[in-house]
Design an enzyme around this catalytic site. Structure first.
Site, PDB file in Angstrom:
ATOM      1  N   ARG A 111      35.339  38.357  41.872  1.00  0.00           N
ATOM      2  CA  ARG A 111      34.396  39.450  41.718  1.00  0.00           C
ATOM      3  C   ARG A 111      34.749  40.642  42.610  1.00  0.00           C
ATOM      4  O   ARG A 111      33.926  41.176  43.356  1.00  0.00           O
ATOM      5  CB  ARG A 111      32.974  39.003  42.023  1.00  0.00           C
ATOM      6  N   CYS A 112      36.011  41.036  42.552  1.00  0.00           N
ATOM      7  CA  CYS A 112      36.397  42.246  43.282  1.00  0.00           C
ATOM      8  C   CYS A 112      37.661  42.774  42.641  1.00  0.00           C
ATOM      9  O   CYS A 112      38.282  42.117  41.832  1.00  0.00           O
ATOM     10  CB  CYS A 112      36.643  41.962  44.756  1.00  0.00           C
ATOM     11  N   GLU A 163      31.458  44.818  40.940  1.00  0.00           N
ATOM     12  CA  GLU A 163      32.080  44.101  42.052  1.00  0.00           C
ATOM     13  C   GLU A 163      31.688  44.663  43.411  1.00  0.00           C
ATOM     14  O   GLU A 163      31.795  43.978  44.425  1.00  0.00           O
ATOM     15  CB  GLU A 163      33.589  44.099  41.850  1.00  0.00           C
ATOM     16  N   GLN A 185      39.761  36.211  30.493  1.00  0.00           N
ATOM     17  CA  GLN A 185      39.316  37.575  30.756  1.00  0.00           C
ATOM     18  C   GLN A 185      40.334  38.594  30.248  1.00  0.00           C
ATOM     19  O   GLN A 185      40.100  39.792  30.337  1.00  0.00           O
ATOM     20  CB  GLN A 185      39.092  37.772  32.259  1.00  0.00           C
TER      21      GLN A 185
END
Lengths: 803, 161
Positions: free
Chosen positions: A384-385, A757, A237
């Site tokens: 996912r945050c 998110e 990522q």
């Protein structure tokens, strides 16, 4: 020239710019099997790597015998820490200021830790050879519970840190202690608590979970010994950060390292870190002079790559008798596993956990997070945050509910009483964050109206009054504020590199364009949405704008995609780069139309002479001129680069409501309804936003209702396949209702805040609140996740509600 | 390891190859035939990213041996479109935003196309059950359901010649 000029609104529609639910540009290749993921890459002469892993969680390596493995035809090498030592590559720095073993150096610290690698002609032979490597261990006592890890006589886990009384984040008070990090004002919080008539407290454990993208991690490393160049295709990522780290570790100059993140099969934080497998494949390629592929399997992915959460939290609120919150105190024991490899901005060992005052106007607050070593895999990524924001939102939303129950105030009403009011923005929290914008009260009312909240509460009261009801009904309500878009480089860096992001746009002579960014899409649809920003800024149809990311040799340097930072940071860089082009284009247009720049108006796709619609030059006209005959004194070409260092974070928010029906006989929880209102500021592509929200809600559902990584006392991970680790299917997944308000960010060039998110961050406490609310009438204030049928049934039994 | 000669018709083309008996169908397709559409997500039959058609049946090719396919007809996502015209499920996934990262998509498409042969006019619950052997981490399935509904409508309007 034709006298008929196409109306501006038609021209605008043809651009498919900001606000349009444009279908995705990336889909054509994916629906025809022509994606290009790391495991799809095949290079001439490529070898395959497999990893020998520890079966035990803590032990000394007595002996490693490679002979049987090396005797297998097709095996090229077996490497251990001893082989990496001369290269000083047996340990590597982590993003959190610690070191992590690349291959276990004399000791293993967690089950499935990397002990040796084998390189072979194909993946079957490599797997055979990994089985054939003999490793003898002397078992050591295992520490799984982070509270046990801090006992005075707890086993020493990190012998390599012996005598180190301070770490990257201050003093270490115990041999298994990593750091203690504080934020806020303890004295002010203590004073608020001393004066407050009402105090509540709650302990909660946010379980260890794993992001589990459908594609596991892997890479293809290819070192060219003639040119001295290293190319690595990798599931990352953050490819630019990987390039910097690989250069620092390997000694290959950064100009000769090329990192490519091709198509990525989901990341969710799992693909931020730099894993031993990547380093080993790169070393193997350098040593053998041939390309080496490493693709982990699912068990390896869940067992050894970065986990998330594992926060043991104690929250306290001080309040008035009518529910006005006066103070917040939080203490956390954070289980970081064997190496501190959290992926947070360097200055923040607990990420942005100090957003834990949430959507509420709280005058005094303090939090303290203690990081601890245990015999578990390292990690601590943002699943996912944004960094530790999920934990923070969970904490404050739970505490507000606990307070509401204590005071017998409705859970919507207590939020109304404590929300930061619209006129208070920009609002500085007790932890020092400046919330950019928000408008919480109307969003709350919109959701309550949409679901007819009073009717739901009336139904719940009736259900509770009926002792024969086969189900319990719970209503979860959450009002969350996120902090995303890390971040301002004065606060945020990774290994010293500021967390800016970048964009380069080139307009071609015929008016089409290519743009490259420092981020990398993993399903978010950057190739579609980024082009929409440029289309609106420059009046070029998004259809002819190519977006490329992920190749460090072509894209400008950026920090990558995680923490919902792509739109807040790279999205801003795109707008700013486009505006540089726009400014130059205006000069060229003025020259072409023989007027001064101030006589020009911009309209959708053209500069026109004020007062005369027939005199105009489109951006395509300007582009040709820029390459054909630019005005004297202006350099040819039409391109720009912008590195955007955001002045602040952005603060998206939302109001979520969930209704559950719990079967009193089985403990099964049915999600009857889930209503999600999100405010992410300016909406670039509503279709993609909705898709991101569906996905985030589903991942939140998975975390709240089923995901956990349980360990036994010996440190065995008891669920590391998809048989045991809960990924919901279409059958379990609820149907989602989505809604929105729009409160633009005042500091972002297009007012966007980031969205993907929020649904994960916001939904987890909502599901949890709904389940707890079903038990509230018998005095239950909290139940730890996950809410599997068995665990809920145990709660039903414990409170005499089972039938 | 001794190899065995197999003949498999893949996307309409006869392929003859000598393979190790232990070679998994997914590796045969991806490594031997360079058909990299189908993916490996779990190796345990749970995720369905490797789903292909074998003689008209949805098969998880990560737990199916290549030698089991000797004489069989195999269709992968690469064989779904007909002479450049997208299959209705491909069009449905595109139009209804039924994919994000794209990793599960080839398996989803193969399952969806087969499911709609089994049940050309499914209810939403039937779609959810019929697709439950395929996991997606990105979409939350809601748009996948819509995509399958789109394809069902399209196939019913214009039945294959």
């Amino acid at each position: 020239m034709s006298a008929v000029i196409q109306p501006a609104d038609e021209r605008e529609a043809s651009l498919a710019g900001i606000g349009v639910s444009r279908l995705r540009k990336e889909d054509a290749r994916f629906i025809q099997g022509k994606g290009n993921y790391v495991d799809d890459i095949k290079l001439p002469g490529m070898l395959h790597m497999d990893i020998v892993r520890s079966p035990i969680a803590h032990g000394r390596i007595k002996r490693i015998n490679k002979e049987a493995a090396l005797a297998i035809p097709g095996v090229h090498a077996v490497l251990t820490a001893d082989d990496l030592k001369p290269l000083k590559l047996h340990w590597m720095p982590t993003l959190a200021g610690d070191v992590a073993a690349v291959l276990a150096d004399e000791k293993v610290h967690f089950q499935m830790q990397e002990v040796a690698i084998v390189i072979a002609d194909d993946r079957y032979i490599a797997a055979d050879a990994a089985e054939a490597v003999e490793v003898e261990y002397e078992e050591l006592p295992v520490v799984i519970d982070p509270y046990d890890a801090l006992l005075p006589d707890a086993p020493v886990l990190r012998e390599d840190l012996a005598g180190k009384t301070s770490g990257a984040h201050g003093p270490r008070e115990h041999h298994n202690h990593i750091f203690t990090w504080d934020a806020g004002d303890l004295a002010a919080a203590d004073a608020a608590f001393a004066a407050a008539p009402i105090k509540v407290e709650q302990h909660m454990h946010y379980p260890r979970v794993h992001p589990c993208p459908l594609e596991t991690c892997g890479c293809v490393a290819s070192f060219d010994p003639i040119r001295g160049e290293l190319t690595t295709y990798i599931t990352s990522q953050a490819p630019h950060v990987v390039r910097t780290v690989v250069s620092m570790l390997s000694g290959v100059p950064e100009s000769k390292v090329r990192i490519v993140s091709p198509d990525i099969g989901g990341g969710f934080g799992n693909k931020v870190g730099i894993y031993p497998g990547y380093v080993c494949a790169i070393v193997a390629s350098i040593v053998l002079g041939r390309p080496v592929k490493w693709i982990e399997d699912r068990i390896e992915n869940i067992s050894s790559t970065a986990f998330a959460r594992d926060y043991h939290m104690d929250g306290q609120l001080a309040a008035t008798e009518d529910g006005k919150i006066l103070g917040l105190k939080v203490n956390v024991v954070a289980d970081h596993g064997a190496f501190d490899a959290c992926a947070d901005p360097t200055k923040f060992p607990a990420g942005l956990f100090h957003i834990c005052s949430g959507s509420y106007d709280i005058a005094a607050a303090h939090c303290s997070v203690k990081g601890v070593y245990t015999n578990k895999a390292p990690g601590g990524v943002a699943y996912r945050c944004s960094f530790r924001v999920t934990e923070a939102v969970y904490l404050i939303e739970r505490m507000v509910d606990v307070l509401a129950q204590r005071l017998n105030i409705d859970k919507a009403e207590i939020r109304r009483r404590n929300f930061i009011r619209k006129e208070q923005f920009p609002y500085t929290s007790a932890f020092g964050f400046e919330y950019d914008s928000g408008d919480y009260h109307p969003a709350l009312e919109k959701v309550l109206d949409a679901v007819d909240y009073p009717a739901l509460r009336a139904e719940q009261a009736a259900r509770r009054a009926d002792p024969n009801s086969p189900t319990l009904m719970g209503i979860g309500l959450v009002s969350f504020t996120e902090i995303v878009g890390a971040g301002p480089s004065k606060m945020c860096d990774i290994l010293g590199v500021g967390m800016f992001d970048s964009c380069e746009i080139r307009i071609h002579p015929t008016g089409s364009a290519i743009a490259r960014m420092g981020t990398i899409t993993q399903g978010q649809g950057h190739q579609t949405t980024y082009a929409q920003i440029i289309a609106t800024e420059l009046g070029i149809p998004s259809e002819v704008i190519q977006v490329e990311e992920g190749d460090t040799s072509t894209a400008p340097y950026g920090l990558g995609t995680y923490g919902s930072r792509s739109t807040p940071v790279a999205g801003a860089a795109i707008a700013m780069a486009a505006r540089k082009i726009h400014a130059k284009a205006r000069k060229i247009a003025a020259h072409m139309l023989e007027v001064s720049e101030s006589d020009l108006d911009w309209e959708v796709d053209r500069f026109k002479v004020r007062g005369d619609d027939s005199k105009f030059k489109t951006m395509a006209d300007v582009a040709w001129q820029a390459y054909h005959q630019p005005p004297a004194g202006l350099e040819p070409g039409l391109e720009a680069v912008h590195y955007y260092d955001p002045p602040n974070f952005t603060f998206p928010f939302g109001i979520y409501l969930c209704v559950v029906d719990i079967d009193r006989a089985t403990g099964e929880t049915k999600i009857r309804r889930f209503y999600a209102l999100d405010d992410c500021g300016t909406r670039i592509n509503p279709m993609i936003i909705e898709g991101q929200i569906h996905g985030g809600l589903t991942e939140g559902f998975a975390v709240a209702m089923g995901q956990q990584m349980p360990f036994d006392a010996q440190g065995n991970l008891l669920g590391n396949t998809l048989m045991d680790y809960f990924l919901p299917t279409a059958v379990e997944t609820p149907k989602w209702e989505t809604d929105y308000t729009v409160t633009p960010s005042p500091h972002h060039p297009i007012g966007a805040k980031g969205v993907a998110e929020s649904p994960h961050v916001g939904s987890i406490p909502t599901f949890n609140a709904a389940v707890v609310d079903a038990f509230a009438h018998v005095g239950v204030t909290h139940l730890d996740m996950p809410h599997t049928a068995f665990r809920v049934w145990q709660a039903l039994k414990a409170h005499n509600l089972a039938i | 390891m001794a190899k065995k000669l197999i003949s498999v018709t893949v996307n309409g083309k006869l392929e003859e190859r000598a393979v190790e008996p232990r070679t998994l169908l997914i590796h045969f397709l991806r490594e031997e035939l360079n058909l990299t559409g189908a993916h490996i997500g779990c190796e345990t039959s749970h995720c369905g990213a490797c789903t292909v058609d074998v003689d008209g049946v949805s098969v998880k090719s990560c737990t199916h041996l290549a030698v089991q396919c000797d004489g069989a007809h195999v269709t992968t996502v690469e064989g779904l479109a007909n002479k450049g015209v997208l299959h209705a499920v491909q069009e449905g996934f595109y139009k209804e935003h039924g994919l994000q990262c794209g990793f599960c998509t080839p398996g989803m498409l193969m399952r969806a196309s087969n499911f709609l042969k089994e049940n050309p006019n499914p209810s939403e619950d039937e779609i959810r059950m019929g697709m439950s052997g395929n996991l997606c981490r990105c979409t939350g399935y809601q748009n996948i359901v819509k995509a399958v509904q789109y394809a069902a409508r399209k196939l019913q309007e214009a039945p294959a010649a």
